[in-house]
Design a protein around this motif. Sequence first.
Motif, PDB file in Angstrom:
ATOM      1  N   GLN A   1      33.050  43.757  50.085  1.00 22.02           N
ATOM      2  CA  GLN A   1      33.645  42.926  49.042  1.00 22.02           C
ATOM      3  C   GLN A   1      32.880  43.147  47.746  1.00 22.02           C
TER       4      GLN A   1
ATOM      5  N   SER B   1      32.715  41.895  43.653  1.00 22.10           N
ATOM      6  CA  SER B   1      33.195  40.859  42.730  1.00 22.10           C
ATOM      7  C   SER B   1      32.288  40.770  41.515  1.00 22.10           C
TER       8      SER B   1
ATOM      9  N   PRO C   1      32.517  34.916  41.880  1.00 24.49           N
ATOM     10  CA  PRO C   1      32.885  35.650  43.100  1.00 24.49           C
ATOM     11  C   PRO C   1      34.373  35.667  43.411  1.00 24.49           C
ATOM     12  N   SER C   2      35.139  34.735  42.841  1.00 21.64           N
ATOM     13  CA  SER C   2      36.579  34.754  43.102  1.00 21.64           C
ATOM     14  C   SER C   2      37.283  35.832  42.268  1.00 21.64           C
ATOM     15  N   ASN C   3      36.603  36.357  41.242  1.00 26.08           N
ATOM     16  CA  ASN C   3      37.134  37.481  40.466  1.00 26.08           C
ATOM     17  C   ASN C   3      36.651  38.751  41.159  1.00 26.08           C
ATOM     18  N   LYS C   4      37.498  39.257  42.064  1.00 28.24           N
ATOM     19  CA  LYS C   4      37.045  40.348  42.921  1.00 28.24           C
ATOM     20  C   LYS C   4      37.988  41.531  42.891  1.00 28.24           C
TER      21      LYS C   4
ATOM     22  N   LEU D   1      34.581  44.211  36.174  1.00 32.03           N
ATOM     23  CA  LEU D   1      33.889  43.157  36.914  1.00 32.03           C
ATOM     24  C   LEU D   1      32.394  43.084  36.585  1.00 32.03           C
TER      25      LEU D   1
END
Length: 171
Positions: free
Chosen positions: A53, A55, A60-63, A110
């Motif tokens: 993962q 991000s 962290p939700s912008n991945k 990111l």
Amino acid sequence: MSSLSLLITQPDPTASPPTLRLTLRNTSPSVPITLLTWSSPLDPLAIQLGLIQISSPSNPSNKMDFPELMIKRAMPPPEDALVTLGPGEARSQEVVMREPIVNGEKLEELAEEGRVRVRVVCGKEGDENSGVVVWAGKKREEVSDEEIELLGRGEEAERWRFESEVFAMKV
């Protein structure tokens, strides 16, 4: 499985595209561990299987979204898909963040201060068929072909589910 640990490193922070080294270590002082590399940090398809993962460090939700593949593998697993780690032994795999699997533009987008947040996740909570298949206390030659064909559903195998610590990868 507390006798397995994962270390994430970046061998050359200036490499383009960025490359990670994922190292699995048997931390037991006396017990060997045999594992199936499929769906593990040693799987050559780790990115495509959604194990890695990436991000934004602050959000962290912008991945990064990867096209997850549904892999149909030939059974039984080939011999090179089974790895025995003796006490204290480690095995590594390098994962290159290359196009088209990893979108270089999204990676740059990111990044904050030239870094992105990376985490390795194997297995899903509540899914008894997910995670890395391991045989603790057994060398490869001690794991029966029947047990291997059961892919972790047999009495001798366990599933190792974990989330790694966050690693700041330079991009």
